[in-house]
Motif scaffolding. Structure first.
Motif, PDB file in Angstrom:
ATOM      1  N   MET A   1       0.767  -1.270  -0.055  1.00  0.00           N
ATOM      2  CA  MET A   1      -0.100  -0.091   0.019  1.00  0.00           C
ATOM      3  C   MET A   1       1.057   1.334  -0.170  1.00  0.00           C
ATOM      4  N   ARG A   2       0.504   1.984  -0.742  1.00  0.00           N
ATOM      5  CA  ARG A   2       1.295   3.381  -0.873  1.00  0.00           C
ATOM      6  C   ARG A   2       1.254   4.116   0.252  1.00  0.00           C
ATOM      7  N   ASP A   3       2.160   5.012   0.728  1.00  0.00           N
ATOM      8  CA  ASP A   3       2.205   5.886   1.971  1.00  0.00           C
ATOM      9  C   ASP A   3       1.442   6.980   1.311  1.00  0.00           C
ATOM     10  N   VAL A   4       0.641   8.007   2.044  1.00  0.00           N
ATOM     11  CA  VAL A   4      -0.039   9.142   1.555  1.00  0.00           C
ATOM     12  C   VAL A   4       0.902  10.233   0.844  1.00  0.00           C
ATOM     13  N   LYS A   5       1.914  10.640   1.432  1.00  0.00           N
ATOM     14  CA  LYS A   5       2.912  11.390   0.953  1.00  0.00           C
ATOM     15  C   LYS A   5       3.296  11.227  -0.431  1.00  0.00           C
ATOM     16  N   ASN A   6       3.764   9.849  -0.833  1.00  0.00           N
ATOM     17  CA  ASN A   6       4.154   9.466  -2.025  1.00  0.00           C
ATOM     18  C   ASN A   6       3.150   8.874  -3.122  1.00  0.00           C
ATOM     19  N   ARG A   7       2.030   9.168  -2.854  1.00  0.00           N
ATOM     20  CA  ARG A   7       0.820   8.333  -3.583  1.00  0.00           C
ATOM     21  C   ARG A   7       0.781   8.478  -5.104  1.00  0.00           C
ATOM     22  N   TYR A   8       1.232   9.709  -5.601  1.00  0.00           N
ATOM     23  CA  TYR A   8       1.232   9.946  -7.100  1.00  0.00           C
ATOM     24  C   TYR A   8       2.609   9.454  -7.748  1.00  0.00           C
ATOM     25  N   GLY A   9       3.615   9.025  -7.402  1.00  0.00           N
ATOM     26  CA  GLY A   9       4.853   8.612  -7.636  1.00  0.00           C
ATOM     27  C   GLY A   9       4.782   7.243  -8.267  1.00  0.00           C
ATOM     28  N   GLY A  10       5.231   7.100  -9.586  1.00  0.00           N
ATOM     29  CA  GLY A  10       5.336   5.742 -10.081  1.00  0.00           C
ATOM     30  C   GLY A  10       4.162   5.119 -10.457  1.00  0.00           C
ATOM     31  N   LEU A  11       2.903   5.740 -10.471  1.00  0.00           N
ATOM     32  CA  LEU A  11       1.933   4.917 -10.867  1.00  0.00           C
ATOM     33  C   LEU A  11       1.741   4.217 -12.163  1.00  0.00           C
ATOM     34  N   PRO A  12       1.330   2.768 -11.963  1.00  0.00           N
ATOM     35  CA  PRO A  12       1.424   2.085 -13.392  1.00  0.00           C
ATOM     36  C   PRO A  12       0.163   2.590 -14.234  1.00  0.00           C
ATOM     37  N   PRO A  13       0.545   2.548 -15.540  1.00  0.00           N
ATOM     38  CA  PRO A  13      -0.561   2.991 -16.561  1.00  0.00           C
ATOM     39  C   PRO A  13      -1.778   2.054 -16.334  1.00  0.00           C
ATOM     40  N   ARG A  14      -2.873   3.011 -16.503  1.00  0.00           N
ATOM     41  CA  ARG A  14      -4.291   2.277 -16.137  1.00  0.00           C
ATOM     42  C   ARG A  14      -5.114   3.016 -17.409  1.00  0.00           C
ATOM     43  N   THR A  15      -6.050   2.370 -18.001  1.00  0.00           N
ATOM     44  CA  THR A  15      -6.918   2.990 -18.802  1.00  0.00           C
ATOM     45  C   THR A  15      -7.942   3.368 -18.160  1.00  0.00           C
ATOM     46  N   PRO A  16      -8.586   4.697 -18.704  1.00  0.00           N
ATOM     47  CA  PRO A  16      -9.690   5.129 -17.838  1.00  0.00           C
ATOM     48  C   PRO A  16     -10.940   4.406 -17.487  1.00  0.00           C
ATOM     49  N   GLU A  17     -11.136   3.291 -17.995  1.00  0.00           N
ATOM     50  CA  GLU A  17     -12.209   2.352 -17.585  1.00  0.00           C
ATOM     51  C   GLU A  17     -11.581   1.423 -16.374  1.00  0.00           C
ATOM     52  N   MET A  18     -10.325   1.140 -16.736  1.00  0.00           N
ATOM     53  CA  MET A  18      -9.770   0.532 -15.182  1.00  0.00           C
ATOM     54  C   MET A  18      -9.823   1.487 -13.914  1.00  0.00           C
ATOM     55  N   LEU A  19      -9.578   2.726 -13.973  1.00  0.00           N
ATOM     56  CA  LEU A  19      -9.633   3.876 -12.986  1.00  0.00           C
ATOM     57  C   LEU A  19     -11.127   3.784 -12.569  1.00  0.00           C
ATOM     58  N   TYR A  20     -12.125   3.743 -13.457  1.00  0.00           N
ATOM     59  CA  TYR A  20     -13.578   3.945 -13.207  1.00  0.00           C
ATOM     60  C   TYR A  20     -13.857   2.709 -12.225  1.00  0.00           C
ATOM     61  N   ASN A  21     -13.370   1.680 -12.768  1.00  0.00           N
ATOM     62  CA  ASN A  21     -13.422   0.334 -12.071  1.00  0.00           C
ATOM     63  C   ASN A  21     -13.040   0.497 -10.614  1.00  0.00           C
ATOM     64  N   ILE A  22     -11.767   0.933 -10.437  1.00  0.00           N
ATOM     65  CA  ILE A  22     -11.088   1.231  -8.952  1.00  0.00           C
ATOM     66  C   ILE A  22     -11.981   2.265  -8.307  1.00  0.00           C
ATOM     67  N   VAL A  23     -12.424   3.250  -8.765  1.00  0.00           N
ATOM     68  CA  VAL A  23     -13.293   3.972  -8.251  1.00  0.00           C
ATOM     69  C   VAL A  23     -14.804   3.215  -7.685  1.00  0.00           C
ATOM     70  N   ARG A  24     -15.202   2.396  -8.366  1.00  0.00           N
ATOM     71  CA  ARG A  24     -16.422   1.724  -8.150  1.00  0.00           C
ATOM     72  C   ARG A  24     -16.220   0.738  -7.099  1.00  0.00           C
ATOM     73  N   LYS A  25     -15.220   0.006  -7.129  1.00  0.00           N
ATOM     74  CA  LYS A  25     -14.540  -0.965  -6.035  1.00  0.00           C
ATOM     75  C   LYS A  25     -14.408  -0.318  -4.905  1.00  0.00           C
ATOM     76  N   PHE A  26     -13.639   0.649  -4.456  1.00  0.00           N
ATOM     77  CA  PHE A  26     -13.418   1.304  -3.492  1.00  0.00           C
ATOM     78  C   PHE A  26     -14.757   1.996  -2.970  1.00  0.00           C
ATOM     79  N   TYR A  27     -15.420   2.642  -3.693  1.00  0.00           N
ATOM     80  CA  TYR A  27     -16.735   3.204  -3.539  1.00  0.00           C
ATOM     81  C   TYR A  27     -17.463   2.121  -2.460  1.00  0.00           C
TER      82      TYR A  27
END
Length: 188
Positions: A1-27
């Motif tokens: 799990m990423r720490d809060v301060k470095n949460r945006y660094g080195g994020l792997p590529p994701r399609t918008p649809e994958m990102l929407y699925n992440i939003v849905r899953k964690f919501y």
């Protein structure tokens, strides 16, 4: 799990649809966790009530029970705000390529910031429990639990209906962009 301060660094590529699925899953994860958190809050209040009625020679044992209940509650908070963190990271990535998501991120900046900040503090659960007793020299009261408002650094926070409503609003806004203005039906 990423720490809060470095949460945006080195994020792997994701399609918008994958990102929407992440939003849905964690919501869904956060929404489904809400009732359990309310049960754990009741456990804290119960432990406090037992402590308040205890004899002086029982206080230390009862305080340990209160701390145990607080620890459990804060672990549940940790899961809930981790869901917020994951949604925030997905929204950040969506916002980099879509101005509509950037506006959502700006509109929800304060509430996102609060939840992500609390997540940062909750990585040190034991310290968060101890912080609840600060300001009470006798350690005989726990005002945060009495008011259902806990201290995480400089932030007073709880998982309540307002937090949940903010989560619903954030999710609806993200999914409305995804669906080009047609809000997604919530299916937690």
């Amino acid at each position: 799990m990423r720490d809060v301060k470095n949460r945006y660094g080195g994020l792997p590529p994701r399609t918008p649809e994958m990102l929407y699925n992440i939003v849905r899953k964690f919501y869904r994860g956060a929404v489904n966790h809400y009732e359990l958190i309310q049960e754990k809050k009741a456990d804290v209040k119960r432990a406090l009530a037992e402590w308040t009625g205890a004899r002086e020679d029982e206080w230390q044992e009862r305080q340990q029970e209160v701390n145990k209940a607080l620890t459990t509650l804060f672990l549940e908070f940790h899961f809930y705000v981790t869901c917020w963190l994951q949604i925030e990271m997905a929204l950040y990535r969506l916002a980099r390529s879509d101005e509509r998501h950037a506006r959502i991120m700006e509109r929800f900046r304060d509430v996102l910031g609060t939840h992500v900040n609390v997540r940062h503090h909750l990585d040190q659960t034991e310290q968060c429990v101890e912080a609840q007793w600060e300001g009470d020299s006798n350690k005989q009261r726990l005002p945060g639990a009495e008011r259902d408002l806990y201290r995480f650094g400089e932030t007073l926070f709880t998982v309540d209906q307002q937090s949940l409503d903010s989560l619903h609003g954030l999710y609806d806004a993200i999914m409305a962009v995804r669906n080009e203005g047609v809000p997604d039906q919530r299916h937690p």
